[in-house]
Motif scaffolding. Structure first.
Motif, mmCIF file in Angstrom:
data_model
loop_
_atom_site.group_PDB
_atom_site.id
_atom_site.type_symbol
_atom_site.label_atom_id
_atom_site.label_comp_id
_atom_site.label_asym_id
_atom_site.label_seq_id
_atom_site.Cartn_x
_atom_site.Cartn_y
_atom_site.Cartn_z
ATOM 1 N N ARG A 214 0.831 -1.202 0.000
ATOM 2 C CA ARG A 214 0.000 0.000 0.000
ATOM 3 C C ARG A 214 0.874 1.265 0.000
ATOM 4 O O ARG A 214 0.592 2.218 -0.732
ATOM 5 C CB ARG A 214 -0.927 -0.029 1.205
ATOM 6 N N GLN A 215 1.931 1.253 0.802
ATOM 7 C CA GLN A 215 2.818 2.414 0.853
ATOM 8 C C GLN A 215 3.535 2.605 -0.486
ATOM 9 O O GLN A 215 3.676 3.730 -0.986
ATOM 10 C CB GLN A 215 3.865 2.225 1.962
ATOM 11 N N ALA A 216 3.983 1.501 -1.085
ATOM 12 C CA ALA A 216 4.663 1.584 -2.375
ATOM 13 C C ALA A 216 3.706 2.074 -3.453
ATOM 14 O O ALA A 216 4.087 2.876 -4.325
ATOM 15 C CB ALA A 216 5.243 0.227 -2.751
ATOM 16 N N ALA A 217 2.467 1.606 -3.416
ATOM 17 C CA ALA A 217 1.476 2.021 -4.409
ATOM 18 C C ALA A 217 1.235 3.522 -4.345
ATOM 19 O O ALA A 217 1.054 4.179 -5.384
ATOM 20 C CB ALA A 217 0.168 1.263 -4.186
ATOM 21 N N ALA A 218 1.246 4.087 -3.140
ATOM 22 C CA ALA A 218 1.035 5.526 -2.995
ATOM 23 C C ALA A 218 2.189 6.305 -3.629
ATOM 24 O O ALA A 218 1.971 7.306 -4.332
ATOM 25 C CB ALA A 218 0.900 5.881 -1.514
ATOM 26 N N VAL A 219 3.417 5.851 -3.411
ATOM 27 C CA VAL A 219 4.585 6.515 -4.001
ATOM 28 C C VAL A 219 4.575 6.348 -5.514
ATOM 29 O O VAL A 219 4.886 7.282 -6.265
ATOM 30 C CB VAL A 219 5.889 5.947 -3.402
ATOM 31 N N MET A 220 4.186 5.163 -5.989
ATOM 32 C CA MET A 220 4.131 4.921 -7.427
ATOM 33 C C MET A 220 3.090 5.804 -8.097
ATOM 34 O O MET A 220 3.326 6.365 -9.171
ATOM 35 C CB MET A 220 3.842 3.440 -7.692
ATOM 36 N N LYS A 221 1.946 5.959 -7.464
ATOM 37 C CA LYS A 221 0.895 6.804 -8.029
ATOM 38 C C LYS A 221 1.346 8.265 -8.083
ATOM 39 O O LYS A 221 1.135 8.965 -9.077
ATOM 40 C CB LYS A 221 -0.381 6.674 -7.199
ATOM 41 N N GLN A 222 1.991 8.693 -7.027
ATOM 42 C CA GLN A 222 2.467 10.073 -6.946
ATOM 43 C C GLN A 222 3.506 10.369 -8.027
ATOM 44 O O GLN A 222 3.573 11.479 -8.565
ATOM 45 C CB GLN A 222 3.070 10.326 -5.564
ATOM 46 N N ASN A 223 4.317 9.356 -8.382
ATOM 47 C CA ASN A 223 5.417 9.563 -9.324
ATOM 48 C C ASN A 223 5.183 8.917 -10.683
ATOM 49 O O ASN A 223 6.112 8.829 -11.495
ATOM 50 C CB ASN A 223 6.711 9.013 -8.716
ATOM 51 N N ASN A 224 3.943 8.467 -10.929
ATOM 52 C CA ASN A 224 3.578 7.930 -12.243
ATOM 53 C C ASN A 224 4.370 6.679 -12.613
ATOM 54 O O ASN A 224 4.769 6.499 -13.766
ATOM 55 C CB ASN A 224 3.759 9.003 -13.334
ATOM 56 N N PHE A 225 4.607 5.803 -11.655
ATOM 57 C CA PHE A 225 5.255 4.526 -11.931
ATOM 58 C C PHE A 225 4.195 3.448 -12.110
ATOM 59 O O PHE A 225 3.251 3.369 -11.322
ATOM 60 C CB PHE A 225 6.202 4.131 -10.798
ATOM 61 N N SER A 226 4.378 2.625 -13.121
ATOM 62 C CA SER A 226 3.383 1.591 -13.412
ATOM 63 C C SER A 226 3.773 0.219 -12.880
ATOM 64 O O SER A 226 2.965 -0.703 -12.915
ATOM 65 C CB SER A 226 3.158 1.499 -14.931
ATOM 66 N N SER A 227 4.998 0.062 -12.413
ATOM 67 C CA SER A 227 5.421 -1.256 -11.934
ATOM 68 C C SER A 227 6.354 -1.135 -10.736
ATOM 69 O O SER A 227 7.157 -0.194 -10.640
ATOM 70 C CB SER A 227 6.134 -2.036 -13.050
ATOM 71 N N THR A 228 6.267 -2.098 -9.846
ATOM 72 C CA THR A 228 7.195 -2.148 -8.721
ATOM 73 C C THR A 228 8.607 -2.427 -9.209
ATOM 74 O O THR A 228 9.587 -2.009 -8.589
ATOM 75 C CB THR A 228 6.777 -3.233 -7.716
ATOM 76 N N TYR A 229 8.718 -3.131 -10.336
ATOM 77 C CA TYR A 229 10.033 -3.433 -10.914
ATOM 78 C C TYR A 229 10.786 -2.141 -11.235
ATOM 79 O O TYR A 229 11.960 -1.980 -10.862
ATOM 80 C CB TYR A 229 9.856 -4.277 -12.175
ATOM 81 N N ALA A 230 10.136 -1.214 -11.927
ATOM 82 C CA ALA A 230 10.793 0.043 -12.303
ATOM 83 C C ALA A 230 11.138 0.869 -11.076
ATOM 84 O O ALA A 230 12.223 1.468 -10.988
ATOM 85 C CB ALA A 230 9.898 0.835 -13.247
ATOM 86 N N LEU A 231 10.232 0.915 -10.091
ATOM 87 C CA LEU A 231 10.508 1.650 -8.860
ATOM 88 C C LEU A 231 11.726 1.060 -8.162
ATOM 89 O O LEU A 231 12.620 1.786 -7.717
ATOM 90 C CB LEU A 231 9.293 1.620 -7.934
ATOM 91 N N GLY A 232 11.767 -0.276 -8.069
ATOM 92 C CA GLY A 232 12.895 -0.934 -7.419
ATOM 93 C C GLY A 232 14.205 -0.674 -8.137
ATOM 94 O O GLY A 232 15.252 -0.477 -7.511
ATOM 95 N N LYS A 233 14.164 -0.646 -9.475
ATOM 96 C CA LYS A 233 15.372 -0.376 -10.249
ATOM 97 C C LYS A 233 15.862 1.059 -10.031
ATOM 98 O O LYS A 233 17.067 1.309 -9.964
ATOM 99 C CB LYS A 233 15.110 -0.623 -11.733
#
Length: 263
Positions: free
Chosen positions: A207-226
């Motif tokens: 849930r926390q990661a999803a909030a950061v991804m939404k805020q920064n327009n990331f579509s995958s946890t893979y890209a965020l992790g990279k």
């Protein structure tokens, strides 16, 4: 300035991770066929009843390496004598290496090429961070024990640029995100953010990661992790070591040698 891999890697001892995967296996073939690297260590783990050595031998018998087999059968050269599997696992402390292998490679390795990754785009955030961020952190700790290391290549992804507006010019620089947790305005470093996510229950971490991804327009946890791992690689202090981050977009079949159409 053009850089020649053949010249840069002449006489080098290379540690390759992910060498049994698609990208890594092509990289291994190119290292053996197109460079004069002195030694190539392939970090791999046992899997499905096969040791790291057996898995490497199976790969080397595949059609991808047919040009090297042709050279060996004609007596031109036997490049396979330059490659060796090393039993290890990036998910384990010390990369799962034996003390003897650490001591041996520490005094020999001059170049690290890090291709290993969990490529699951929608993995649970803790899974992708353990595999890609924490695994890279273990490798960097190993690299710090290599006094002759001159170069480290980290394979990332173009999609770390997801947060940029459409049609943006993507600069060759490390992207910075505003990493915060819901309910807090305090900015976190990549290491603090990762530590928090790995500490939370899995559902809360997602849930926390999803909030950061939404805020920064990331579509995958893979890209965020990279992206977080790029920041880790950039920040680590390896004196005298050139660090290179490669950002491929989509990787598909080979167009040319050694095997057009290979996937």
């Amino acid at each position: 300035m053009l850089v020649s891999p053949k010249e840069q890697l002449a006489g080098a001892t290379v540690l390759l991770t992910g060498g049994l995967g698609f990208l890594g296996s092509v990289c291994l073939e190119q290292l053996l066929r197109l460079t004069e690297a002195k030694r190539i260590y392939v970090l791999a783990r046992s899997k499905k009843g096969l040791t790291a050595t057996q898995r490497l031998e199976k790969l080397l018998c595949s059609p991808l390496f047919h040009l090297l087999h042709k050279d060996a059968s004609c007596g031109v050269r036997n490049a396979f004598s330059r490659v060796e599997a090393v039993e290890g696992d990036l998910l384990m402390p010390g990369c799962g290496l034996s003390d003897a292998d650490v001591a041996r490679m520490s005094h020999q390795v001059t170049v690290i090429i890090h291709c290993a990754a969990d490529l699951t785009l929608d993995a649970r955030v803790q899974d992708t961070l353990r595999a890609n961020y924490c695994g890279t952190r273990e490798l960097l700790s190993l690299a710090a024990q290599m006094p002759h290391l001159t170069s480290l290549v980290f394979t990332s992804t173009y999609y770390v640029s997801n947060h940029l507006p459409r049609n943006s010019i993507v600069k060759e620089e490390i992207h910075q995100l505003q990493l915060t947790l819901p309910g807090s305005s305090s900015a976190l470093s990549h290491s603090q953010f990762v530590k928090c996510l790995l500490t939370f229950p899995r559902r809360d971490a997602d849930r926390q990661a999803a909030a950061v991804m939404k805020q920064n327009n990331f579509s995958s946890t893979y890209a965020l992790g990279k992206l977080l791992t790029e920041q880790l690689v950039n920040d680590v202090g390896l004196l005298g070591v050139s660090k290179v981050i490669v950002r491929p977009s989509l990787i598909s079949a080979l167009q040319g040698q050694p095997y057009p159409g290979w996937v």
